[in-house]
Design a protein around this motif. Sequence first.
Motif, mmCIF file in Angstrom:
data_model
loop_
_atom_site.group_PDB
_atom_site.id
_atom_site.type_symbol
_atom_site.label_atom_id
_atom_site.label_comp_id
_atom_site.label_asym_id
_atom_site.label_seq_id
_atom_site.Cartn_x
_atom_site.Cartn_y
_atom_site.Cartn_z
ATOM 1 N N GLN A 1 -30.621 -10.198 -12.028
ATOM 2 C CA GLN A 1 -29.753 -10.007 -10.867
ATOM 3 C C GLN A 1 -30.459 -9.199 -9.779
ATOM 4 O O GLN A 1 -30.400 -9.551 -8.597
ATOM 5 N N ASP A 2 -31.131 -8.127 -10.174
ATOM 6 C CA ASP A 2 -31.778 -7.262 -9.183
ATOM 7 C C ASP A 2 -32.902 -7.975 -8.429
ATOM 8 O O ASP A 2 -33.178 -7.663 -7.267
ATOM 9 N N TYR A 3 -33.560 -8.915 -9.097
ATOM 10 C CA TYR A 3 -34.632 -9.669 -8.432
ATOM 11 C C TYR A 3 -34.143 -11.012 -7.883
ATOM 12 O O TYR A 3 -34.964 -11.825 -7.437
ATOM 13 N N ASP A 4 -32.814 -11.248 -7.941
ATOM 14 C CA ASP A 4 -32.237 -12.505 -7.443
ATOM 15 C C ASP A 4 -32.900 -13.711 -8.109
ATOM 16 O O ASP A 4 -33.089 -14.765 -7.499
ATOM 17 N N ARG A 5 -33.252 -13.558 -9.382
ATOM 18 C CA ARG A 5 -33.932 -14.626 -10.119
ATOM 19 C C ARG A 5 -32.952 -15.581 -10.792
ATOM 20 O O ARG A 5 -33.315 -16.712 -11.132
ATOM 21 N N ALA A 6 -31.713 -15.130 -11.000
ATOM 22 C CA ALA A 6 -30.721 -15.975 -11.662
ATOM 23 C C ALA A 6 -29.330 -15.611 -11.160
ATOM 24 O O ALA A 6 -29.094 -14.472 -10.724
ATOM 25 N N THR B 1 -30.192 -5.586 -4.248
ATOM 26 C CA THR B 1 -31.152 -6.473 -4.902
ATOM 27 C C THR B 1 -32.323 -6.743 -3.957
ATOM 28 O O THR B 1 -32.316 -6.307 -2.801
ATOM 29 N N ARG B 2 -33.303 -7.487 -4.441
ATOM 30 C CA ARG B 2 -34.477 -7.789 -3.622
ATOM 31 C C ARG B 2 -34.091 -8.479 -2.309
ATOM 32 O O ARG B 2 -34.680 -8.218 -1.257
ATOM 33 N N ASN B 3 -33.077 -9.342 -2.362
ATOM 34 C CA ASN B 3 -32.636 -10.067 -1.163
ATOM 35 C C ASN B 3 -31.587 -9.307 -0.354
ATOM 36 O O ASN B 3 -31.029 -9.856 0.594
ATOM 37 N N GLY B 4 -31.294 -8.070 -0.766
ATOM 38 C CA GLY B 4 -30.359 -7.257 -0.003
ATOM 39 C C GLY B 4 -28.904 -7.389 -0.397
ATOM 40 O O GLY B 4 -28.016 -6.918 0.320
ATOM 41 N N LEU C 1 -27.546 -16.264 -4.126
ATOM 42 C CA LEU C 1 -28.700 -15.382 -4.293
ATOM 43 C C LEU C 1 -29.330 -14.958 -2.969
ATOM 44 O O LEU C 1 -30.230 -14.111 -2.952
ATOM 45 N N GLY C 2 -28.843 -15.510 -1.856
ATOM 46 C CA GLY C 2 -29.516 -15.321 -0.568
ATOM 47 C C GLY C 2 -29.458 -13.944 0.013
ATOM 48 O O GLY C 2 -30.397 -13.495 0.669
ATOM 49 N N PRO D 1 -34.218 -2.416 -12.326
ATOM 50 C CA PRO D 1 -35.100 -2.388 -11.153
ATOM 51 C C PRO D 1 -34.510 -1.854 -9.854
ATOM 52 O O PRO D 1 -35.212 -1.193 -9.073
ATOM 53 N N SER D 2 -33.233 -2.090 -9.593
ATOM 54 C CA SER D 2 -32.642 -1.599 -8.340
ATOM 55 C C SER D 2 -32.464 -0.088 -8.345
ATOM 56 O O SER D 2 -32.168 0.511 -7.311
ATOM 57 N N GLY D 3 -32.630 0.540 -9.514
ATOM 58 C CA GLY D 3 -32.463 1.985 -9.634
ATOM 59 C C GLY D 3 -31.119 2.387 -10.195
ATOM 60 O O GLY D 3 -30.835 3.580 -10.340
ATOM 61 N N ARG D 4 -30.277 1.421 -10.534
ATOM 62 C CA ARG D 4 -28.930 1.764 -11.022
ATOM 63 C C ARG D 4 -28.905 1.980 -12.531
ATOM 64 O O ARG D 4 -29.661 1.361 -13.293
#
Length: 541
Positions: free
Chosen positions: A296-301, A364-367, A538-539, A336-339
């Motif tokens: 989720q944090d990397y918007d991978r799925a 997330t990586r995509n904001g 995911l955008g 990864p997001s720090g949470r």
Amino acid sequence: MVASATAQTDDHNLEVKKHLEVFNKAYTQLDLYYVDTLDAKKYLGNALNYLMQSLDPYTEFYKEEQSHELREMSTGKYAGIGSPIYFEPKSKRCVFNSPYPDMPAGKAGLRTGDQILSIDSVDMVQAADESSQDFLSRVTNNLRGEAGSSFTLRVKRPWVADSLLTFVLTRQIIERPSVEFVHLTPDSVGLIKLTSYIESTTREVKRAFVELKQRGMKQFVLDLRGNGGGLMQQAVDLVGLFMPSGTKVLETKGKQEWFNETSHTSDAPLDTDIPIAVLVDGGTASAAEITSGAFQDYDRAVIVGKRTYGKGLVQTSLTLPYNSAIKLTTSKYLIPSGRLIQAYKYEDGEPVYQPDSLAKTFYTRNGRPVKDGGGIMPDVVVSEEGIGEFVFTLMESRHVEDFTVRYRNTHESILPAKDFRLTDAEYEEFCNFIKERRFKPQLRTARLFNMLKDAAHYNKLTDIENSPEWKALYALIVPDVESMLRTNSEHIREMLEIYIVRNYYSDKGVEEYNVTRDNWLSKAIEILKDEAEYKRILGGK
């Protein structure tokens, strides 16, 4: 500042020493002078268990006879015959539950419901002063032993004419895979059901994924529902199958400096592009939350389902004298997001989440905004119809298991798992079975009605009990069992079918039965097949 910290440490160490001396002296006095002889194993064991339970739900003490449980958590291996067992209070014996079909118990023909009478002619019945947990451990230890060793098992099988059966079984290394089910839908969506995180998990997922790709998989669903976690490193390695090497997955922080570390993926990934959906629910915990949280944090799925459990703690196993051990919480982890996904607190073993108004926001990586406060909140929340208190109480009762065991022992075979359905006549047979057992659940509406009745008596309104309105109210809010069996027949039939399918085809059969009627899976596939919707979710910004 250094002097102040040293003084605080000295004060703490003094308090520890003082209270240990008091505890040791108190027990010594009790042991010397108490009117009855104290069972040290029982009472000191209880004191240790209470201490562990007062800390968190995951810090545990393992007696010597329970130490095998700790080993199995990490390896998934043991030497035995391959079947869970449970304690049956009525008979004071243990009963087999879903023997694994490819292991000695399943191959020999043992079934769910078979009651253990003796092992090598030693009667296996609960002793008067033995707790149910200690008895269960004793029977488990007798069923296990050195790989290649044999023993004679005598069981009683219910609902058959020749109920006393004898088996000669040879123990072997039992290794339960963490990948329980692999499936490719007609529209090329691959599914992997993962039940735990053990030493072989990443290898198993990699092998299954490659097989699905070779069969034409275009999109991928990872099912983590009910996955309680396991080895943290396996969660990191699994993420590494779908993220570039060197990707940060989590950071751990503990009291001792050596528990502070940052974990990154290390190996070359399998596939960084395939669209992924991850199914989660309230049983998704620990390592499974690391995987879903990192995706989720990397918007991978796209994460689909219900909020996960919220276990952001790391446990370490330490050995103690006399082959005992403790599993204790040594650090917390951040994704990864720090949470921190750890639940705010626990009440009766259930997580309590921080209100959204108090939770911190991360990105997330995509904001996309995500929050801490407990668990992973899915990107797409799937609502499900509750089964209701009557169905839940019925399924928890011994009657359902008795009926489904009887069905297994009076029907030689059934249709393949995906095609099996109870006939109307068979469901009617179940309804009659329940009525014969005089099943009377104490539902909440019945309890509230009884409170109203007590209040009426207290206020000397006894005349209303004979009124037609009172009787009509009772019939309305406390319906009889027969009518509840009719009203809830759809849910009950499905649950019965799952129980019966498991008795014939094990857990894999249950997955085959469920795959075409799983609304959560259907939602995940719908999202994966809609490329624009998948990218929109995911955008982010």
